[in-house]
Design a protein around this motif. Structure first.
Motif, PDB file in Angstrom:
ATOM      1  N   THR A  77      63.222  40.918 111.758  1.00  0.00           N
ATOM      2  CA  THR A  77      63.492  40.966 110.322  1.00  0.00           C
ATOM      3  C   THR A  77      62.450  41.794 109.588  1.00  0.00           C
ATOM      4  O   THR A  77      62.785  42.659 108.765  1.00  0.00           O
ATOM      5  CB  THR A  77      63.530  39.541 109.748  1.00  0.00           C
ATOM      6  N   PHE A  78      61.175  41.558 109.870  1.00  0.00           N
ATOM      7  CA  PHE A  78      60.103  42.250 109.149  1.00  0.00           C
ATOM      8  C   PHE A  78      60.034  43.725 109.530  1.00  0.00           C
ATOM      9  O   PHE A  78      59.754  44.577 108.678  1.00  0.00           O
ATOM     10  CB  PHE A  78      58.760  41.571 109.417  1.00  0.00           C
ATOM     11  N   ILE A  79      60.282  44.040 110.786  1.00  0.00           N
ATOM     12  CA  ILE A  79      60.253  45.446 111.205  1.00  0.00           C
ATOM     13  C   ILE A  79      61.339  46.242 110.483  1.00  0.00           C
ATOM     14  O   ILE A  79      61.085  47.316 109.929  1.00  0.00           O
ATOM     15  CB  ILE A  79      60.407  45.564 112.732  1.00  0.00           C
ATOM     16  N   ILE A  80      62.563  45.711 110.478  1.00  0.00           N
ATOM     17  CA  ILE A  80      63.669  46.413 109.829  1.00  0.00           C
ATOM     18  C   ILE A  80      63.434  46.512 108.325  1.00  0.00           C
ATOM     19  O   ILE A  80      63.701  47.552 107.699  1.00  0.00           O
ATOM     20  CB  ILE A  80      65.004  45.706 110.132  1.00  0.00           C
ATOM     21  N   TRP A  81      62.897  45.434 107.729  1.00  0.00           N
ATOM     22  CA  TRP A  81      62.622  45.463 106.286  1.00  0.00           C
ATOM     23  C   TRP A  81      61.573  46.518 105.963  1.00  0.00           C
ATOM     24  O   TRP A  81      61.746  47.292 105.012  1.00  0.00           O
ATOM     25  CB  TRP A  81      62.140  44.096 105.822  1.00  0.00           C
ATOM     26  N   LEU A  82      60.494  46.567 106.730  1.00  0.00           N
ATOM     27  CA  LEU A  82      59.450  47.556 106.473  1.00  0.00           C
ATOM     28  C   LEU A  82      59.957  48.979 106.656  1.00  0.00           C
ATOM     29  O   LEU A  82      59.616  49.880 105.877  1.00  0.00           O
ATOM     30  CB  LEU A  82      58.253  47.320 107.407  1.00  0.00           C
ATOM     31  N   MET A  83      60.795  49.209 107.676  1.00  0.00           N
ATOM     32  CA  MET A  83      61.337  50.544 107.918  1.00  0.00           C
ATOM     33  C   MET A  83      62.185  51.023 106.742  1.00  0.00           C
ATOM     34  O   MET A  83      62.282  52.229 106.488  1.00  0.00           O
ATOM     35  CB  MET A  83      62.168  50.545 109.206  1.00  0.00           C
ATOM     36  N   GLY A  84      62.796  50.106 106.017  1.00  0.00           N
ATOM     37  CA  GLY A  84      63.590  50.492 104.858  1.00  0.00           C
ATOM     38  C   GLY A  84      62.798  50.488 103.571  1.00  0.00           C
ATOM     39  O   GLY A  84      63.033  51.321 102.681  1.00  0.00           O
ATOM     40  N   PHE A  85      61.815  49.559 103.454  1.00  0.00           N
ATOM     41  CA  PHE A  85      61.103  49.413 102.188  1.00  0.00           C
ATOM     42  C   PHE A  85      60.074  50.516 101.956  1.00  0.00           C
ATOM     43  O   PHE A  85      59.902  50.975 100.817  1.00  0.00           O
ATOM     44  CB  PHE A  85      60.405  48.050 102.131  1.00  0.00           C
ATOM     45  N   ILE A  86      59.377  50.943 102.996  1.00  0.00           N
ATOM     46  CA  ILE A  86      58.332  51.959 102.817  1.00  0.00           C
ATOM     47  C   ILE A  86      58.902  53.261 102.246  1.00  0.00           C
ATOM     48  O   ILE A  86      58.398  53.763 101.231  1.00  0.00           O
ATOM     49  CB  ILE A  86      57.576  52.198 104.137  1.00  0.00           C
ATOM     50  N   PRO A  87      59.955  53.843 102.837  1.00  0.00           N
ATOM     51  CA  PRO A  87      60.531  55.041 102.186  1.00  0.00           C
ATOM     52  C   PRO A  87      61.172  54.729 100.839  1.00  0.00           C
ATOM     53  O   PRO A  87      61.195  55.582  99.942  1.00  0.00           O
ATOM     54  CB  PRO A  87      61.568  55.537 103.198  1.00  0.00           C
ATOM     55  N   GLN A  88      61.673  53.503 100.678  1.00  0.00           N
ATOM     56  CA  GLN A  88      62.293  53.132  99.404  1.00  0.00           C
ATOM     57  C   GLN A  88      61.281  53.172  98.269  1.00  0.00           C
ATOM     58  O   GLN A  88      61.528  53.801  97.228  1.00  0.00           O
ATOM     59  CB  GLN A  88      62.870  51.721  99.509  1.00  0.00           C
ATOM     60  N   ILE A  89      60.116  52.563  98.430  1.00  0.00           N
ATOM     61  CA  ILE A  89      59.129  52.542  97.359  1.00  0.00           C
ATOM     62  C   ILE A  89      58.510  53.923  97.180  1.00  0.00           C
ATOM     63  O   ILE A  89      58.171  54.315  96.059  1.00  0.00           O
ATOM     64  CB  ILE A  89      58.056  51.464  97.634  1.00  0.00           C
ATOM     65  N   PHE A  90      58.374  54.684  98.259  1.00  0.00           N
ATOM     66  CA  PHE A  90      57.799  56.037  98.164  1.00  0.00           C
ATOM     67  C   PHE A  90      58.687  56.947  97.318  1.00  0.00           C
ATOM     68  O   PHE A  90      58.235  57.572  96.344  1.00  0.00           O
ATOM     69  CB  PHE A  90      57.600  56.630  99.557  1.00  0.00           C
ATOM     70  N   PHE A  91      59.968  57.036  97.688  1.00  0.00           N
ATOM     71  CA  PHE A  91      60.872  57.930  96.966  1.00  0.00           C
ATOM     72  C   PHE A  91      61.170  57.409  95.557  1.00  0.00           C
ATOM     73  O   PHE A  91      61.380  58.203  94.632  1.00  0.00           O
ATOM     74  CB  PHE A  91      62.169  58.116  97.750  1.00  0.00           C
ATOM     75  N   SER A  92      61.192  56.095  95.389  1.00  0.00           N
ATOM     76  CA  SER A  92      61.432  55.545  94.053  1.00  0.00           C
ATOM     77  C   SER A  92      60.301  55.907  93.104  1.00  0.00           C
ATOM     78  O   SER A  92      60.537  56.296  91.957  1.00  0.00           O
ATOM     79  CB  SER A  92      61.588  54.028  94.141  1.00  0.00           C
ATOM     80  N   LEU A  93      59.057  55.790  93.576  1.00  0.00           N
ATOM     81  CA  LEU A  93      57.914  56.188  92.747  1.00  0.00           C
ATOM     82  C   LEU A  93      57.928  57.694  92.465  1.00  0.00           C
ATOM     83  O   LEU A  93      57.628  58.128  91.349  1.00  0.00           O
ATOM     84  CB  LEU A  93      56.606  55.809  93.443  1.00  0.00           C
ATOM     85  N   LEU A  94      58.299  58.465  93.487  1.00  0.00           N
ATOM     86  CA  LEU A  94      58.340  59.919  93.326  1.00  0.00           C
ATOM     87  C   LEU A  94      59.376  60.319  92.283  1.00  0.00           C
ATOM     88  O   LEU A  94      59.081  61.085  91.348  1.00  0.00           O
ATOM     89  CB  LEU A  94      58.659  60.573  94.673  1.00  0.00           C
ATOM     90  N   PHE A  95      60.601  59.803  92.418  1.00  0.00           N
ATOM     91  CA  PHE A  95      61.667  60.154  91.475  1.00  0.00           C
ATOM     92  C   PHE A  95      61.364  59.620  90.066  1.00  0.00           C
ATOM     93  O   PHE A  95      61.622  60.295  89.062  1.00  0.00           O
ATOM     94  CB  PHE A  95      63.004  59.611  91.962  1.00  0.00           C
TER      95      PHE A  95
END
Length: 307
Positions: A77-95
């Motif tokens: 659960t945590f591995i899959i969540w981290l794999m999705g959350f890290i790019p999510q917060i990165f691109f969200s902050l960028l945009f």
């Protein structure tokens, strides 16, 4: 003459009664019932119901035994969540930084709609779409055939490609919602702070890390906590992608999938209740930990009387 003052405080309590009534009936009572069921032996086998019989903490003992290996499902659960959350917060902050930059003069209305559209689509529909795309006869597999020696690459029979697809779906569904929230937070920052920083010679990077990030920290904490709770509740997308969780030795089976397996297949209500209680405790503990780590240290010192 003395006039008696009119108190309207009672109306505030009256207006919140509907919320608490709905919460007690549909949230608190089922939660207490789950705690109670977790202490009982209560399951169905061949159409015959056994229990409820009081067994204390035996369901919890079974859950944390080496036979079940619950740590594997938590890790998935945590591995899959981290794999999705890290790019999510990165691109969200960028945009969010780009679209709120006054120098770019962008009209953000259309972008907000485009970013939010994937969130409107049902998770099950997104799961089926990607399952069809990356199936052995799917378009993505056919496109990659020239690079794999003419042999169809089996995405769903490889641990990391399977996890990556699940994480990609979660990223695509939620980065737009996160972007909109961060844009709202950045727009709430006083523009005079940016003007002062620009006059003092601060570059965009310094402005972002020293002004924007500290001032939108409450929203960042909110995003992290809600994403973490949502990650612990992952079910529909990995359920579809992994074919009921059995693909690749259950390396992508999440805790909610394991819970549903006990409810739907085993009909073990007591054991499923124990899993739900453990998930509740883990989610609460992690949320409090994240909130504590990201809380204002100066405010803590003031409360303790430290100068």
């Amino acid at each position: 003459m003395k006039h008696k003052s009119i108190s309207y405080a009672k109306w505030g309590y009256i207006f919140v009664i509907p919320f608490f009534a709905v919460f007690i009936v549909f949230n608190l009572f089922p939660l207490l019932s789950t705690f109670k069921n977790s202490l009982y032996e209560y399951y169905k086998s061949n159409g015959v119901t056994f229990g409820p019989n009081w067994i204390g903490l035996q369901n919890y003992t079974k859950l944390f035994s080496t036979e079940v290996n619950v740590g594997k499902y938590f890790m998935n659960t945590f591995i899959i969540w981290l794999m999705g959350f890290i790019p999510q917060i990165f691109f969200s902050l960028l945009f969010a930084s780009w679209f709120t930059d006054l120098r770019m003069k962008l009209k953000t209305g259309a972008y907000k709609i485009i970013f939010y559209l994937p969130n409107v689509i049902m998770a099950a529909a997104m799961g089926m779409l990607f399952f069809t795309m990356f199936d052995q006869s799917g378009p993505m597999t056919m496109m990659l055939k020239p690079f794999t020696g003419g042999v169809a690459y089996k995405f769903f029979e490889n641990v990391w490609s399977q996890r990556t697809i699940i994480a990609l779906i979660n990223f695509m569904m939620w980065y737009g919602n996160t972007t909109i929230m961060l844009m709202a937070a950045i727009n709430g920052v006083d523009p005079s702070l940016y003007e002062s920083a620009q006059i003092d010679g601060a570059n965009p990077s310094q402005t972002f890390w020293n002004i924007t990030i500290p001032l939108i920290r409450p929203i960042l904490v909110y995003v992290l906590i809600t994403s973490l709770i949502g990650g612990l509740q992952m079910y529909d997308v990995p359920q579809i992608i992994t074919r009921n969780g059995d693909a690749v030795n259950r390396t992508s089976m999440t805790m909610i999938m394991y819970l549903q397996y006990q409810m739907n297949i085993g009909k073990n209500y007591g054991y499923a209740g124990a899993i739900s209680v453990v998930l509740f405790i883990v989610a609460a503990a992690l949320s409090m930990l994240v909130f504590y780590i990201n809380s204002d240290k100066d405010e803590k010192k003031r409360k303790k009387g430290v100068k």
